[in-house]
Design an enzyme around this catalytic site. Structure first.
Site, PDB file in Angstrom:
ATOM      1  N   CYS A  12       0.751  -1.070   0.097  1.00 41.65           N
ATOM      2  CA  CYS A  12      -0.073  -0.054  -0.139  1.00 41.65           C
ATOM      3  C   CYS A  12       0.915   1.165   0.001  1.00 41.65           C
ATOM      4  O   CYS A  12       1.689   1.603  -0.995  1.00 41.65           O
ATOM      5  CB  CYS A  12      -1.111   0.086   1.234  1.00 41.65           C
ATOM      6  SG  CYS A  12      -2.312   0.893   0.898  1.00 41.65           S
TER       7      CYS A  12
ATOM      8  N   HIS B 189      -3.985  -4.390  -0.443  1.00 40.28           N
ATOM      9  CA  HIS B 189      -3.754  -5.103   0.507  1.00 40.28           C
ATOM     10  C   HIS B 189      -3.860  -6.704   0.264  1.00 40.28           C
ATOM     11  O   HIS B 189      -4.783  -7.130   0.550  1.00 40.28           O
ATOM     12  CB  HIS B 189      -5.035  -4.825   1.793  1.00 40.28           C
ATOM     13  CG  HIS B 189      -4.647  -3.428   1.947  1.00 40.28           C
ATOM     14  ND1 HIS B 189      -3.976  -2.896   3.140  1.00 40.28           N
ATOM     15  CD2 HIS B 189      -5.161  -2.235   1.573  1.00 40.28           C
ATOM     16  CE1 HIS B 189      -3.862  -1.687   3.265  1.00 40.28           C
ATOM     17  NE2 HIS B 189      -4.795  -1.131   2.473  1.00 40.28           N
TER      18      HIS B 189
ATOM     19  N   GLU C  83      -3.162  -8.962   2.396  1.00 35.95           N
ATOM     20  CA  GLU C  83      -3.847  -9.873   3.378  1.00 35.95           C
ATOM     21  C   GLU C  83      -5.299  -9.705   3.503  1.00 35.95           C
ATOM     22  O   GLU C  83      -5.661 -10.486   4.331  1.00 35.95           O
ATOM     23  CB  GLU C  83      -2.887  -9.153   4.780  1.00 35.95           C
ATOM     24  CG  GLU C  83      -3.546  -7.858   5.435  1.00 35.95           C
ATOM     25  CD  GLU C  83      -2.847  -6.595   4.776  1.00 35.95           C
ATOM     26  OE1 GLU C  83      -3.125  -5.505   4.930  1.00 35.95           O
ATOM     27  OE2 GLU C  83      -2.176  -6.820   3.396  1.00 35.95           O
TER      28      GLU C  83
END
Length: 208
Positions: free
Chosen positions: A75, A182, A184
């Site tokens: 990010c 992102h 994750e």
């Protein structure tokens, strides 16, 4: 062993939980000696580019990259890898990759307005081959950002997405890599990309 750089502006919890799910050993630190001993580094980030550069352990990161060990920016952490950003006035970045960070204008060339920040799921389109993209297929990942990287050199652009502008979604050259989204929070594809980064770290460690 993966080091997560703690400079007060990263989503450390979600990144560390993703590494746990992948079975990776990690630590979170701001200590130069500890970070330099890591086999791979992750540079997370949320917030302002200028604030991040003021807090970032710049020399530590550059020294780590010079060792040849893999670095992954996520990010804002990806944006910091580039030369400069126009956020809150022109600010120099780490300069590890060529390109600039620009704000989504919020208006198309035809005059239609669109929402900024860019939030939601967008499909990746692979551009250049990389071990980071090994054995994965183009799919959707989750973005939250108001600024995007305008990469001057297409050779650092590994995957792109479209949000009224071409979004540099995955970038990399040599041992420096980044993901604008992102991973994750990006379901199977995001976790597979993180796992590929871990495999790159393992391979680099094996040949040392």
């Amino acid at each position: 062993m993966i080091g997560i750089v703690d400079y007060g502006m990263g989503n450390l919890f979600s990144v560390s939980k993703a590494l746990e799910r992948l079975g990776a050993d990690y630590f979170i630190s701001a200590n130069k000696k500890e970070l330099l001993q890591a086999d791979g580094l992750i540079l997370p980030g949320v917030g302002s580019f200028r604030d991040a550069m003021e807090r970032l352990p710049v020399e530590t990161i550059k020294e780590f990259v010079a060792t040849g060990k893999p670095l992954l920016g996520i990010c804002l952490g990806m944006q910091l890898l580039f030369e400069q950003s126009e956020e809150n006035g022109l600010t120099k970045g780490l300069g590890l990759l060529p390109g600039s960070v620009r704000r989504f204008p919020g208006r198309t060339s035809e005059g239609a307005t669109y929402k900024v920040p860019h939030m939601g799921w967008n499909r990746l389109e692979f551009v250049n081959n990389s071990p980071l993209l090994k054995n994965v297929e183009e799919d959707y990942v989750y973005f939250v950002h108001s600024y995007y990287v305008d990469a001057k050199n297409s050779d650092v652009l590994l995957a792109k997405a479209d949000y009224h502008e071409q979004v540099s979604a995955v970038v990399g050259r040599d041992n420096v890599m980044g993901m604008q989204f992102h991973p994750e929070k990006s379901s199977k594809l995001g976790m597979a990309l993180l796992d590929n980064f871990l495999q790159m770290v393992e391979e680099r460690k094996a040949v040392q």
